[in-house]
Scaffold this active site. Structure first.
Site, PDB file in Angstrom:
ATOM      1  N   CYS A   1       0.876  -1.174   0.000  1.00  0.00           N
ATOM      2  CA  CYS A   1       0.000   0.000   0.000  1.00  0.00           C
ATOM      3  C   CYS A   1       0.910   1.220   0.000  1.00  0.00           C
ATOM      4  O   CYS A   1       2.088   1.114  -0.339  1.00  0.00           O
ATOM      5  CB  CYS A   1      -0.950  -0.021   1.197  1.00  0.00           C
ATOM      6  SG  CYS A   1      -0.125   0.053   2.798  1.00  0.00           S
ATOM      7  N   LEU A   2       0.409   2.358   0.402  1.00  0.00           N
ATOM      8  CA  LEU A   2       1.227   3.566   0.367  1.00  0.00           C
ATOM      9  C   LEU A   2       2.142   3.678   1.584  1.00  0.00           C
ATOM     10  O   LEU A   2       3.317   3.971   1.457  1.00  0.00           O
ATOM     11  CB  LEU A   2       0.317   4.793   0.257  1.00  0.00           C
ATOM     12  CG  LEU A   2       0.979   6.096  -0.151  1.00  0.00           C
ATOM     13  CD1 LEU A   2       1.651   5.972  -1.508  1.00  0.00           C
ATOM     14  CD2 LEU A   2      -0.041   7.219  -0.174  1.00  0.00           C
TER      15      LEU A   2
END
Length: 100
Positions: free
Chosen positions: A81-82
């Site tokens: 994910c980020l």
């Protein structure tokens, strides 16, 4: 930040090495994030909100939806994910469904 069961945090180089071994890489960012920040090569995007349902789909339906063979519960999978928070949630979801 990347997450794997045996090694909770992976470097970019470690992920590249794993991908050579045909690990399934699931990016759990939202679709707008993919559009804005770009797709990670050879990853499939399954937003976190869809992940539980996706990992319980019929394999044929999974293939149609994500254009990828559905992982078995013993296949190597990496979530990203980020920032790392959602990938850790994704890992917990997968493990709760019996993925090792």
């Amino acid at each position: 930040s990347l997450c794997a069961a045996a090694e909770p945090n992976l470097s970019y180089q470690e992920l590249k090495d794993l991908k050579k071994a045909k690990v399934l890489h699931i990016d759990v960012r939202e679709r707008w994030e993919i559009d804005r920040f770009g797709k990670i090569p050879e990853s499939i995007n399954i937003p976190l909100g869809e992940l539980m349902e996706a990992l319980q789909m019929d394999p044929t339906e999974f293939k149609e939806q994500y254009n990828q063979k559905m992982p078995s519960k013993s296949d190597p999978v990496v979530f990203s994910c980020l920032a790392g928070t959602r990938s850790k949630q994704a890992l917990a979801f997968a493990m709760s469904l019996g993925f090792s």
